[in-house]
Design a protein around this motif. Structure first.
Motif, PDB file in Angstrom:
ATOM      1  N   GLN A 110      -3.481   6.796  -2.062  1.00  0.00           N
ATOM      2  CA  GLN A 110      -3.131   5.733  -1.403  1.00  0.00           C
ATOM      3  C   GLN A 110      -3.575   4.591  -2.077  1.00  0.00           C
ATOM      4  O   GLN A 110      -4.756   4.300  -2.176  1.00  0.00           O
ATOM      5  CB  GLN A 110      -4.020   5.653   0.051  1.00  0.00           C
ATOM      6  CG  GLN A 110      -3.415   6.813   0.901  1.00  0.00           C
ATOM      7  CD  GLN A 110      -4.495   7.185   2.123  1.00  0.00           C
ATOM      8  OE1 GLN A 110      -5.412   7.702   2.206  1.00  0.00           O
ATOM      9  NE2 GLN A 110      -3.686   6.914   3.419  1.00  0.00           N
ATOM     10  N   GLN A 162      -2.319  20.078  -2.564  1.00  0.00           N
ATOM     11  CA  GLN A 162      -1.556  18.864  -1.990  1.00  0.00           C
ATOM     12  C   GLN A 162      -2.357  17.942  -2.409  1.00  0.00           C
ATOM     13  O   GLN A 162      -3.651  18.035  -2.170  1.00  0.00           O
ATOM     14  CB  GLN A 162      -1.165  18.852  -0.572  1.00  0.00           C
ATOM     15  CG  GLN A 162      -2.206  19.281   0.509  1.00  0.00           C
ATOM     16  CD  GLN A 162      -1.794  19.879   2.008  1.00  0.00           C
ATOM     17  OE1 GLN A 162      -1.319  18.892   2.580  1.00  0.00           O
ATOM     18  NE2 GLN A 162      -1.573  21.054   2.321  1.00  0.00           N
ATOM     19  N   PHE A 163      -1.812  16.679  -2.448  1.00  0.00           N
ATOM     20  CA  PHE A 163      -2.775  15.405  -2.671  1.00  0.00           C
ATOM     21  C   PHE A 163      -1.944  14.147  -2.109  1.00  0.00           C
ATOM     22  O   PHE A 163      -0.867  14.243  -1.812  1.00  0.00           O
ATOM     23  CB  PHE A 163      -3.281  15.148  -3.937  1.00  0.00           C
ATOM     24  CG  PHE A 163      -2.080  14.790  -4.925  1.00  0.00           C
ATOM     25  CD1 PHE A 163      -1.616  13.379  -5.071  1.00  0.00           C
ATOM     26  CD2 PHE A 163      -1.535  15.668  -5.695  1.00  0.00           C
ATOM     27  CE1 PHE A 163      -0.601  12.944  -5.744  1.00  0.00           C
ATOM     28  CE2 PHE A 163      -0.382  15.314  -6.711  1.00  0.00           C
ATOM     29  CZ  PHE A 163      -0.232  13.916  -6.756  1.00  0.00           C
ATOM     30  N   THR A 164      -2.701  13.307  -1.331  1.00  0.00           N
ATOM     31  CA  THR A 164      -2.396  12.121  -0.709  1.00  0.00           C
ATOM     32  C   THR A 164      -3.092  11.144  -1.713  1.00  0.00           C
ATOM     33  O   THR A 164      -4.276  10.769  -1.938  1.00  0.00           O
ATOM     34  CB  THR A 164      -2.565  11.817   0.606  1.00  0.00           C
ATOM     35  OG1 THR A 164      -2.177  12.992   1.242  1.00  0.00           O
ATOM     36  CG2 THR A 164      -2.165  10.752   1.303  1.00  0.00           C
ATOM     37  N   MET A 193      -9.161   1.677  -3.156  1.00  0.00           N
ATOM     38  CA  MET A 193      -7.998   2.669  -2.800  1.00  0.00           C
ATOM     39  C   MET A 193      -8.656   4.045  -2.739  1.00  0.00           C
ATOM     40  O   MET A 193     -10.072   4.283  -2.809  1.00  0.00           O
ATOM     41  CB  MET A 193      -7.329   2.591  -3.949  1.00  0.00           C
ATOM     42  CG  MET A 193      -6.473   1.279  -4.123  1.00  0.00           C
ATOM     43  SD  MET A 193      -5.347   0.955  -5.667  1.00  0.00           S
ATOM     44  CE  MET A 193      -6.578   0.148  -6.936  1.00  0.00           C
ATOM     45  N   SER A 194      -7.969   4.795  -2.294  1.00  0.00           N
ATOM     46  CA  SER A 194      -8.442   6.201  -2.166  1.00  0.00           C
ATOM     47  C   SER A 194      -7.142   7.258  -2.359  1.00  0.00           C
ATOM     48  O   SER A 194      -6.215   7.275  -2.389  1.00  0.00           O
ATOM     49  CB  SER A 194      -8.883   6.445  -0.541  1.00  0.00           C
ATOM     50  OG  SER A 194      -7.859   6.586   0.096  1.00  0.00           O
ATOM     51  N   MET A 195      -8.088   8.539  -2.738  1.00  0.00           N
ATOM     52  CA  MET A 195      -7.009   9.742  -3.046  1.00  0.00           C
ATOM     53  C   MET A 195      -7.850  10.832  -2.186  1.00  0.00           C
ATOM     54  O   MET A 195      -9.106  10.989  -2.280  1.00  0.00           O
ATOM     55  CB  MET A 195      -6.968   9.892  -4.370  1.00  0.00           C
ATOM     56  CG  MET A 195      -6.094  10.953  -4.852  1.00  0.00           C
ATOM     57  SD  MET A 195      -6.238  11.375  -6.693  1.00  0.00           S
ATOM     58  CE  MET A 195      -5.232  12.722  -6.495  1.00  0.00           C
ATOM     59  N   GLN A 196      -6.880  11.686  -1.864  1.00  0.00           N
ATOM     60  CA  GLN A 196      -7.698  12.994  -1.516  1.00  0.00           C
ATOM     61  C   GLN A 196      -6.705  14.210  -1.647  1.00  0.00           C
ATOM     62  O   GLN A 196      -5.606  14.177  -1.881  1.00  0.00           O
ATOM     63  CB  GLN A 196      -7.714  13.116   0.439  1.00  0.00           C
ATOM     64  CG  GLN A 196      -6.456  12.666   0.825  1.00  0.00           C
ATOM     65  CD  GLN A 196      -6.763  12.261   2.397  1.00  0.00           C
ATOM     66  OE1 GLN A 196      -6.911  13.174   3.132  1.00  0.00           O
ATOM     67  NE2 GLN A 196      -6.543  10.953   2.873  1.00  0.00           N
ATOM     68  N   PHE A 197      -7.341  15.246  -1.762  1.00  0.00           N
ATOM     69  CA  PHE A 197      -6.482  16.539  -2.049  1.00  0.00           C
ATOM     70  C   PHE A 197      -7.133  17.725  -1.438  1.00  0.00           C
ATOM     71  O   PHE A 197      -8.303  17.927  -1.052  1.00  0.00           O
ATOM     72  CB  PHE A 197      -6.335  16.861  -3.631  1.00  0.00           C
ATOM     73  CG  PHE A 197      -7.681  17.236  -4.347  1.00  0.00           C
ATOM     74  CD1 PHE A 197      -8.159  18.495  -4.497  1.00  0.00           C
ATOM     75  CD2 PHE A 197      -8.498  16.260  -5.020  1.00  0.00           C
ATOM     76  CE1 PHE A 197      -9.213  19.050  -5.157  1.00  0.00           C
ATOM     77  CE2 PHE A 197      -9.419  16.718  -5.652  1.00  0.00           C
ATOM     78  CZ  PHE A 197      -9.738  18.138  -5.755  1.00  0.00           C
ATOM     79  N   HIS A 204     -12.304  14.012  -0.992  1.00  0.00           N
ATOM     80  CA  HIS A 204     -11.720  12.549  -0.830  1.00  0.00           C
ATOM     81  C   HIS A 204     -12.620  11.556  -1.526  1.00  0.00           C
ATOM     82  O   HIS A 204     -13.872  11.914  -1.798  1.00  0.00           O
ATOM     83  CB  HIS A 204     -12.259  12.395   0.695  1.00  0.00           C
ATOM     84  CG  HIS A 204     -11.763  10.833   1.042  1.00  0.00           C
ATOM     85  ND1 HIS A 204     -12.618   9.715   1.015  1.00  0.00           N
ATOM     86  CD2 HIS A 204     -10.651  10.426   1.715  1.00  0.00           C
ATOM     87  CE1 HIS A 204     -12.025   8.667   1.463  1.00  0.00           C
ATOM     88  NE2 HIS A 204     -10.771   8.988   1.862  1.00  0.00           N
ATOM     89  N   TRP A 263       0.923  -1.215  -0.067  1.00  0.00           N
ATOM     90  CA  TRP A 263       0.257  -0.086  -0.157  1.00  0.00           C
ATOM     91  C   TRP A 263       0.899   1.247   0.027  1.00  0.00           C
ATOM     92  O   TRP A 263       1.383   1.577   0.966  1.00  0.00           O
ATOM     93  CB  TRP A 263      -0.881  -0.029   1.233  1.00  0.00           C
ATOM     94  CG  TRP A 263      -1.811  -1.248   1.012  1.00  0.00           C
ATOM     95  CD1 TRP A 263      -2.084  -2.631   1.307  1.00  0.00           C
ATOM     96  CD2 TRP A 263      -3.179  -1.152   0.186  1.00  0.00           C
ATOM     97  NE1 TRP A 263      -2.916  -3.063   0.923  1.00  0.00           N
ATOM     98  CE2 TRP A 263      -3.725  -2.186   0.417  1.00  0.00           C
ATOM     99  CE3 TRP A 263      -3.844   0.244  -0.378  1.00  0.00           C
ATOM    100  CZ2 TRP A 263      -5.152  -2.557  -0.139  1.00  0.00           C
ATOM    101  CZ3 TRP A 263      -5.138  -0.116  -0.678  1.00  0.00           C
ATOM    102  CH2 TRP A 263      -5.650  -1.342  -0.901  1.00  0.00           C
ATOM    103  N   THR A 279     -12.743   7.580  -3.193  1.00  0.00           N
ATOM    104  CA  THR A 279     -12.707   6.126  -3.236  1.00  0.00           C
ATOM    105  C   THR A 279     -12.556   5.304  -4.761  1.00  0.00           C
ATOM    106  O   THR A 279     -13.556   5.888  -5.483  1.00  0.00           O
ATOM    107  CB  THR A 279     -13.498   5.404  -2.450  1.00  0.00           C
ATOM    108  OG1 THR A 279     -14.722   5.457  -2.389  1.00  0.00           O
ATOM    109  CG2 THR A 279     -13.167   5.935  -1.050  1.00  0.00           C
ATOM    110  N   PHE A 280     -11.877   4.565  -5.033  1.00  0.00           N
ATOM    111  CA  PHE A 280     -11.939   3.892  -6.263  1.00  0.00           C
ATOM    112  C   PHE A 280     -11.697   2.617  -5.999  1.00  0.00           C
ATOM    113  O   PHE A 280     -10.897   2.146  -5.219  1.00  0.00           O
ATOM    114  CB  PHE A 280     -11.242   4.599  -7.308  1.00  0.00           C
ATOM    115  CG  PHE A 280      -9.736   4.746  -7.068  1.00  0.00           C
ATOM    116  CD1 PHE A 280      -9.181   5.682  -6.270  1.00  0.00           C
ATOM    117  CD2 PHE A 280      -8.918   3.866  -7.565  1.00  0.00           C
ATOM    118  CE1 PHE A 280      -7.854   5.927  -6.028  1.00  0.00           C
ATOM    119  CE2 PHE A 280      -7.515   3.942  -7.485  1.00  0.00           C
ATOM    120  CZ  PHE A 280      -6.878   4.851  -6.651  1.00  0.00           C
TER     121      PHE A 280
END
Ligand SMILES: NC(=O)c1ccc[n+]([C@@H]2O[C@H](COP(=O)([O-])OP(=O)(O)OC[C@H]3O[C@@H](n4cnc5c(N)ncnc54)[C@H](O)[C@@H]3O)[C@@H](O)[C@H]2O)c1
Ligand SMILES: NC(=O)c1ccc[n+]([C@@H]2O[C@H](COP(=O)([O-])OP(=O)(O)OC[C@H]3O[C@@H](n4cnc5c(N)ncnc54)[C@H](O)[C@@H]3O)[C@@H](O)[C@H]2O)c1
Ligand SMILES: NC(=O)c1ccc[n+]([C@@H]2O[C@H](COP(=O)([O-])OP(=O)(O)OC[C@H]3O[C@@H](n4cnc5c(N)ncnc54)[C@H](O)[C@@H]3O)[C@@H](O)[C@H]2O)c1
Ligand SMILES: NC(=O)c1ccc[n+]([C@@H]2O[C@H](COP(=O)([O-])OP(=O)(O)OC[C@H]3O[C@@H](n4cnc5c(N)ncnc54)[C@H](O)[C@@H]3O)[C@@H](O)[C@H]2O)c1
Ligand code: NA
Ligand code: NA
Lengths: 381, 381, 381, 381
Positions: free
Chosen positions: C319, C315-317, D312-316, D301, C295, D303-304
């Motif tokens: 995962q 900014q982005f995260t 999985m996920s992404m956030q910005f 935020h 991960w 999820t995919f």
């Protein structure tokens, strides 16, 4: 308290932190600013008998010669101090500027010569301004990690090395020696060596003055010092903690130098293990991003396990203005070290750990525990 | 302590939190799991004389009839409990399942009938399992905010209303009444009303049992309870604090109901103002995102000012598995309420604020202060 | 298309990515999985005449000997593939496992011997499975940056060096040479050297086969390839872009090695400058956090200026599960390289830039431009 | 192009966006600012024959009477425009200020009276400044969602309603009618109704002028319009997308009004479903945080799922200065609508979708597709 005045002698007096200190004190004294950020104005410390803010006089050393008003204008453009403040404090800054003296850089003079010259500057300042006491605070550029040297081991060894024409001290320690020689307290707000050498510790003892440090805890590490104990109190096991610090400004440029960075990163990493009781995976990066100036952005990511080993994570982004966060603490430290001087305390000020990433002679890194210790010490009668 | 056994009677016994409690206790007893997440296993509480984990027996009420092993399998698929655990605990879960009884829902029976029936279930459980004491913990779905009713004002008023055929209590308070009637302690892990009505407080008093709550502090609010005091200790003025909570699962679906959400959001907002000493701008949202299941993601953004009014900000994202965070606390609370029962304590357990978003009879929300209070209470002899 | 079957020969066939490829193909063929993540199943590529998924046969090289079913079980525990899948694919995985051969590591055999042996393995695979074509995809551990060597400059130079008993190629290039020698296409999904040496380019030309790469674009760089063009299209000037990648697993451990990391970081940094048209301040870190396993968590922070120079940031995260993101692309690449083989294309496959951080013979890094090129190429008749 | 001059008539001319437009044009014309943020200065649009920046003259309507120089000073304090700029543009701003006229608010005058008066203001502006063409851009406060009314259905119906003394139009539509009546183009940069009513569409047709909108795409939605297509292109299935927008300033206060917020949130939500081809779970919040001023912070935020259903996920987090992002687009739109006027285009300008959250007569929300359409349209000869 009588009408004593205390001197705050800044090493690195023309830097961002120092200029923010000088501007802020002038602005507060002129009635133009709130007291936000000053720990010594918190009700918890109301019982401490501290020197009033308008009785603190600023002086200092720097190797740069830029005018304080010019640095202040740059800080206003960068949003660190309010534009509207500039007009109100020009005269005060010019007066402070006239009290600054040329600092010490390796080479040029021998170390004993430097100590004498710098100490003489401090004593002359005290006399000219009729100061009861002086606190020296190091806010100069972080220096590279100093090499070990046998001359560090004792005052005798240091004096012999000096007699032999050697220069075993890093600049921050030369400043500490000068402070002690002048009978001043010394506080290291940087991760540099400063007073943390047996020889210097002896010198402080002999001079009968207190000293403290190291490395102001202003951002990521501050947050760590409450989050790590939170996980511990809940029996949640922290498994990794990675951090990235982006910053520009003078401090960013210095720390881009891998040697200085090592010094800073080390002082940041210490503490986490002690708060958690076990080592934790994860690097700490410090990167120079010129575009950010004094505005530091830190991202921390940590993983932890809870009940039945379930893995979870947390991340935070801290966007702080480093000089705004540091400056009030420098003033707090000056007032508290002044208190110690008045009380006749000698040696390491372990009660000041609340302010530092790498507190002298203490393994306590938990903020609220440090806060308790500080409050108790400061308000003891 | 002798070979006493204590009953943990869960209201909502087939939900995520309850199933994680049952699975975890079984797994730990079988030696297959570490003790992470259990506050009562922390060295700080070593001095407290708590019931051993293998002497806790589980029973409970629910309005659903799903088998615990089936719920456990779903939780394993969702990553809440380890897949490998399932095989080890099937028998234990089936045994616990056989001890569950049908809960109470408005309608069908009168409230006094319900209280008697539920209390009888609890007493029968105690007898069948030879339990010395029983702690009832409410982990059922959050209910809508209950309407005010004059019958809440005193036990007399309540009994008169009942005599008149009214049903003035929300379900959580019916469960609290049943617990007290059965001589059990009652802990509300949800934001529902539970024992927090004068009539119920009187009933607990009359029954001579202790009770506590409300609303387990497991995520965003936990972090708030260390960060807000951090800003306060540094005299940094928090100016806004906005939060968004994304969660799925049964709890997410319930809270998507605006009425229940109001109850939760309110219990989250309380506290911040008290920790900071002034109101703070900023909404708290709770959104149901089915895709997240038990994995709650919370984002908080806060702004603060420091020296000379400079504006700064911090944000954090918390990604926790709600049931993993809640379950060990439910076990902790059972052990601590059991201690209170043994000590003969009666009424609100104010020393348990450490565990709750909305602590009964206390305005102290700062985690480490709550921790100090808890430790002192639990280890007092 | 007739009932051709195509071989997918994986270098690093027992790694996370390869095992996910094998499990996924088996599961899809068994009807137990959706086609999410497969670009070649997107309606945009419906017109391309690609080998059906159930006509792809897996084989490969690895230097480890762990059984695929064991690796698959580990991946299920880590949440990379569904637990429920394991039972369905055991037989398929065991069959694939029986087609794996021992790979090449420096030492032991000379490079020409290795090329011959590996090529023989590929040819034997094609024969045994009656395959029409074979595509070799390198998904083995990233190797350290290879030192320059005059023998890389041409096929003649390479053969002379070999004749002189030298071993000038890194392992990835030995595999590329073996693929070409066996008449197979070669795709490098890693940042290693692979076919990107003049000598190897000549060899592909002589063998009349196509090749492509490098370094699958699966996470942070994928996002960059749409965000950077967004800023450019809006005339917003990106001033800094810093990135931190936290990852564990086999890949994390390899990349913790500073030499391999350099190779990866370099291939990540390329591209940004080309998309923006100017260099951009900011480091890219890759850190091994064992606890994260497959991960990967990436945090990117970028600053930009807009109208009148106002400074802003984003900014982005990210995962993502690296193997889940990579595996379908490996299958896509096998199908597309198979198409190129059928069409008789020779040399670098520049139309595949869409898949790579460091696309061969192309300076186009913008995702949607790459997508247009890919679609046009694949659906051309 | 000859020495034509074009008028840019701003509705909401004393707001943040409008003041930034006026300050920026003045500063650029004076040579004191770079062209960052202006899409029409991008090389891609070099072939378009657009009015030069120094031939754009500003006028407008507002219901407030604050002086532009005062608004500009506030924006400088807030960091939206550079402090140093203020001195350079005072005269220009005062001149622009003298060209502003009192706007329309429901009540006081009938709608036909208002349309005539506002149109007369625009015509007088064109005459006084010898302008060849005028573009009206609405940057006034977002209005509540307008109630449906039969009078919206056609120009005849509208005129009958007016004749009957009714006032069926929201203010933004009154402004659109005035623009058309004065022969000006109309662009709606807000989510208000504007020209999007059949009656207004007819009026534009009859007047032979073009119009466009709606709701400038400056932050979160801009990022969405590249990220959503990225997931689609990679066959990664987006399963939830939640967003929180924190903002202050005039816009923040307006949008805190739930009715206006509904209008904005709706225009933000549209598009995501169209880019992905399926509905997606997840709310969009807009919160007023006074402390943030023009600095909007948005957190998204999502999820995919990828291969084999792995989640999985992404956030910005986007931290933009809204007025800085909007102002150059307003200038771009003025230049492009001016081009349409010169070309004699009539009706909805569908080629301008690139700029809008809710593009008129178009379901294309993907940024780069919109960019292609824009470029093609603008550079067509
Ligand atoms: N701002 C914070 O939050 C923070 C926190 C912890 C520590 N610190 C430390 O505080 C120090 C100052 O930070 P800053 O942002 O003001 O940096 P800065 O670069 O703006 O200022 C440093 C000043 O030190 C001067 N200097 C350099 N060498 C010197 C010498 N030999 N003698 C005297 N002066 C010398 C420089 O000329 C400069 O004026 C740094 O060491 C930094 O690491 C800052
Ligand atoms: N997990 C956390 O971190 C956390 C923190 C604080 C509070 N809580 C609260 O704990 C509670 C349980 O959460 P969960 O995730 O297990 O929810 P869940 O939806 O999985 O389980 C709730 C259970 O309660 C049962 N129930 C509903 N009405 C009932 C009734 N009238 N009588 C008896 N049982 C009834 C349901 O059938 C279900 O089995 C919720 O109220 C939640 O708000 C949880
Ligand atoms: N997963 C992604 O998103 C992604 C993206 C881009 C590139 N990659 C690259 O794909 C590669 C595989 O990643 P992974 O996560 O599967 O790693 P892994 O460590 O799980 O697997 C690598 C495999 O390569 C084998 N190997 C090592 N040296 C070899 C040799 N000389 N010959 C044959 N086999 C050898 C190892 O034994 C192991 O089985 C890495 O190079 C990685 O950088 C992955
Ligand atoms: N800034 C952005 O990124 C962005 C993006 C999309 C849309 N918008 C929209 O642009 C508009 C302007 O934003 P702002 O930040 O400048 O807001 P603002 O509040 O600073 O300015 C709005 C101005 O409109 C004026 N106004 C109000 N009602 C009016 C009326 N009936 N007639 C004429 N003038 C009137 C107000 O007096 C004020 O001067 C808002 O509707 C906003 O939603 C802005
Ligand atoms: Na739940
Ligand atoms: Na605004």
């Amino acid at each position: 308290m009588t009408d004593d005045r205390t001197g705050l002698w800044l090493v690195g007096a023309r830097g961002s932190v120092a200029t923010t200190v000088a501007t802020g004190l002038a602005l507060i004294t002129a009635g133009g600013a709130a007291l936000d950020g000053l720990v010594t104005e918190h009700p918890d410390l109301a019982g401490a008998d501290l020197v009033p803010l308008d009785r603190i006089v600023i002086g200092g050393h720097d190797v740069s010669e830029v005018a304080l008003v010019k640095r202040a204008a740059q800080l206003a453009d960068a949003g660190v101090i309010p534009h509207a403040a500039l007009g109100l404090v020009t005269d005060d800054l010019d007066r402070a500027c006239s009290r600054l003296r040329l600092g010490h850089r390796p080479g040029g003079e021998t170390q004993p010569e430097a100590v004498d010259r710098l100490a003489a500057d401090i004593r002359a300042f005290a006399e000219a301004e009729s100061l009861s006491r002086v606190v020296v605070v190091n806010v100069s550029s972080t220096e590279p990690v100093a090499a070990d040297d046998p001359a560090h081991a004792s005052l005798d060894a240091l004096e012999s090395a000096w007699a032999a024409g050697e220069s075993p001290l890093p600049p921050s320690s030369v400043y500490a020696a000068a402070a002690f020689t002048a009978g001043a307290a010394f506080i290291d707000f940087t991760p540099s060596t400063g007073a943390r050498l047996p020889a210097l510790v002896e010198l402080a003892e002999r001079a009968g003055v207190p000293w403290g440090g190291s490395d102001g805890k202003t951002g990521e590490t501050l947050v760590k010092s409450v989050l790590a104990p939170m996980f511990a109190a809940r029996s949640l096991r922290v498994r990794s903690w990675a951090g990235t610090n982006l910053l520009g400004g003078g401090d960013g440029a210095t720390l881009a130098d891998p040697e200085a960075m090592e010094s800073k990163a080390r002082s940041k990493a210490r503490g986490l293990e002690e708060m958690l009781g076990h080592p934790v995976d994860g690097p700490v990066h410090i990167d120079n991003i010129a575009d950010l100036g004094d505005w530091k952005t830190a991202w921390d990511h940590l993983t932890f396990t809870g009940f039945l080993g379930t893995r979870m994570s947390m991340q935070f982004t801290w966007q702080g203005c480093d000089s705004s966060l540091a400056a009030p603490l420098v003033i707090d430290l000056a007032r508290l070290a002044d208190l110690a001087l008045r009380r006749g305390e000698v040696g390491p000020l372990t009660a000041l750990g609340f302010f530092f990433k790498d507190p002298v002679d203490s393994r306590e890194h938990r903020l609220f525990e440090q806060h308790r210790i500080l409050t108790q010490w400061a308000t003891a009668s």
